[in-house]
Design a protein around this motif. Structure first.
Motif, PDB file in Angstrom:
ATOM      1  N   GLY A  47       0.625  -1.245   0.273  1.00 21.02           N
ATOM      2  CA  GLY A  47      -0.312  -0.713   0.517  1.00 21.02           C
ATOM      3  C   GLY A  47       0.756   1.084   0.036  1.00 21.02           C
ATOM      4  O   GLY A  47       0.599   2.226  -0.499  1.00 21.02           O
ATOM      5  N   ALA A  48       2.408   1.077  -0.037  1.00 22.57           N
ATOM      6  CA  ALA A  48       3.126   2.638  -0.210  1.00 22.57           C
ATOM      7  C   ALA A  48       3.302   3.391  -1.148  1.00 22.57           C
ATOM      8  O   ALA A  48       4.747   2.895  -1.585  1.00 22.57           O
ATOM      9  N   SER A  49       2.541   2.630  -2.703  1.00 18.37           N
ATOM     10  CA  SER A  49       2.730   3.015  -3.922  1.00 18.37           C
ATOM     11  C   SER A  49       3.651   4.406  -3.585  1.00 18.37           C
ATOM     12  O   SER A  49       4.717   4.682  -4.533  1.00 18.37           O
ATOM     13  N   ARG A  50       3.444   5.138  -3.080  1.00 16.61           N
ATOM     14  CA  ARG A  50       3.548   6.493  -3.077  1.00 16.61           C
ATOM     15  C   ARG A  50       4.834   6.782  -2.117  1.00 16.61           C
ATOM     16  O   ARG A  50       5.342   7.670  -3.018  1.00 16.61           O
ATOM     17  N   GLU A  51       4.542   6.445  -1.422  1.00 19.12           N
ATOM     18  CA  GLU A  51       5.844   6.227  -0.761  1.00 19.12           C
ATOM     19  C   GLU A  51       7.569   5.783  -1.682  1.00 19.12           C
ATOM     20  O   GLU A  51       8.288   6.265  -1.270  1.00 19.12           O
ATOM     21  N   VAL A  52       7.222   4.833  -2.354  1.00 22.50           N
ATOM     22  CA  VAL A  52       7.871   4.502  -3.427  1.00 22.50           C
ATOM     23  C   VAL A  52       8.647   5.104  -4.303  1.00 22.50           C
ATOM     24  O   VAL A  52       9.268   5.341  -4.822  1.00 22.50           O
ATOM     25  N   GLY A  53       7.494   6.071  -4.667  1.00 24.06           N
ATOM     26  CA  GLY A  53       7.369   6.573  -5.859  1.00 24.06           C
ATOM     27  C   GLY A  53       8.321   8.025  -5.611  1.00 24.06           C
ATOM     28  O   GLY A  53       9.552   8.594  -5.514  1.00 24.06           O
ATOM     29  N   SER A  54       8.301   8.620  -4.107  1.00 18.51           N
ATOM     30  CA  SER A  54       8.780   9.397  -3.283  1.00 18.51           C
ATOM     31  C   SER A  54      10.543   8.774  -3.157  1.00 18.51           C
ATOM     32  O   SER A  54      11.263  10.228  -3.709  1.00 18.51           O
ATOM     33  N   ALA A  55      10.260   7.772  -3.174  1.00 14.57           N
ATOM     34  CA  ALA A  55      12.494   7.160  -2.692  1.00 14.57           C
ATOM     35  C   ALA A  55      12.956   7.267  -3.654  1.00 14.57           C
ATOM     36  O   ALA A  55      13.745   7.439  -3.674  1.00 14.57           O
ATOM     37  N   MET A  56      11.637   6.838  -4.815  1.00 15.43           N
ATOM     38  CA  MET A  56      12.400   6.750  -6.581  1.00 15.43           C
ATOM     39  C   MET A  56      13.033   8.690  -6.583  1.00 15.43           C
ATOM     40  O   MET A  56      14.453   8.308  -7.574  1.00 15.43           O
ATOM     41  N   SER A  57      12.639   9.487  -6.256  1.00 15.77           N
ATOM     42  CA  SER A  57      12.591  11.210  -6.720  1.00 15.77           C
ATOM     43  C   SER A  57      13.816  11.513  -5.961  1.00 15.77           C
ATOM     44  O   SER A  57      14.769  12.501  -6.362  1.00 15.77           O
ATOM     45  N   ARG A  58      14.018  10.778  -4.889  1.00 20.75           N
ATOM     46  CA  ARG A  58      15.082  10.771  -3.911  1.00 20.75           C
ATOM     47  C   ARG A  58      16.523   9.662  -4.304  1.00 20.75           C
ATOM     48  O   ARG A  58      18.160  10.491  -3.860  1.00 20.75           O
ATOM     49  N   VAL A  59      16.642   9.507  -5.360  1.00 21.35           N
ATOM     50  CA  VAL A  59      17.687   8.887  -5.882  1.00 21.35           C
ATOM     51  C   VAL A  59      18.424   9.723  -6.808  1.00 21.35           C
ATOM     52  O   VAL A  59      18.520  10.619  -7.447  1.00 21.35           O
ATOM     53  N   LYS A  60      20.257   9.672  -6.328  1.00 20.39           N
ATOM     54  CA  LYS A  60      20.639  10.925  -6.743  1.00 20.39           C
ATOM     55  C   LYS A  60      21.187   9.750  -8.614  1.00 20.39           C
ATOM     56  O   LYS A  60      21.342   8.899  -8.954  1.00 20.39           O
ATOM     57  N   GLU A  61      21.101  10.993  -9.265  1.00 21.06           N
ATOM     58  CA  GLU A  61      21.667  10.200 -10.998  1.00 21.06           C
ATOM     59  C   GLU A  61      23.356   9.712 -11.144  1.00 21.06           C
ATOM     60  O   GLU A  61      24.117  10.524 -10.077  1.00 21.06           O
TER      61      GLU A  61
END
Length: 126
Positions: A47-61
């Motif tokens: 149920g934490a799919s939005r949080e996964v999206g947020s975690a993906m946005s934190r990953v450094k290039e």
């Protein structure tokens, strides 16, 4: 711990959550994609799919984490601000052999990972 924040509908992420999510994303093989919701489930946070999206946005290039392989359940690409835009994400996936349908969505039936229940799932004591 990921805590319920009932006012916003989102959960507060901690280091354990991020590490579990990133471990799952690292396991997505080339030529496959996984949904935000499935990553959340595999990481032990259904149920934490939005949080996964947020975690993906934190990953450094340049981290080497294949975030471009995480897509929504309909097989559509990330918003234009992610991965250098949808065309860049599509190019990365096509280079790995991921096929697209005529409407531009990923052929989820062909490229979804994990293919079998439990494939790639990490075991966590919750």
């Amino acid at each position: 711990m990921v805590e319920d924040r009932s006012n916003s509908g989102l959960m507060e992420m901690d280091e354990t959550f991020l590490l579990r999510v990133y471990d799952q994303v690292a396991g997505i093989p080339s030529g496959k994609v996984c949904t935000y919701g499935k990553i959340a489930e595999l990481a032990g946070y259904p149920g934490a799919s939005r949080e996964v999206g947020s975690a993906m946005s934190r990953v450094k290039e340049g981290s080497g984490l294949p975030c471009h392989r995480v897509v929504n359940k309909k097989g559509t690409l990330a918003p234009d601000y992610a991965f250098g835009g949808q065309e860049a994400q599509r190019a990365l996936l096509e280079t790995e052999g991921v096929g697209f349908l005529p409407d531009g969505a990923i052929d989820i039936k062909k490229h979804l990972w994990p293919e079998e229940p439990g494939d790639g799932q990490l075991a966590f004591d919750l």
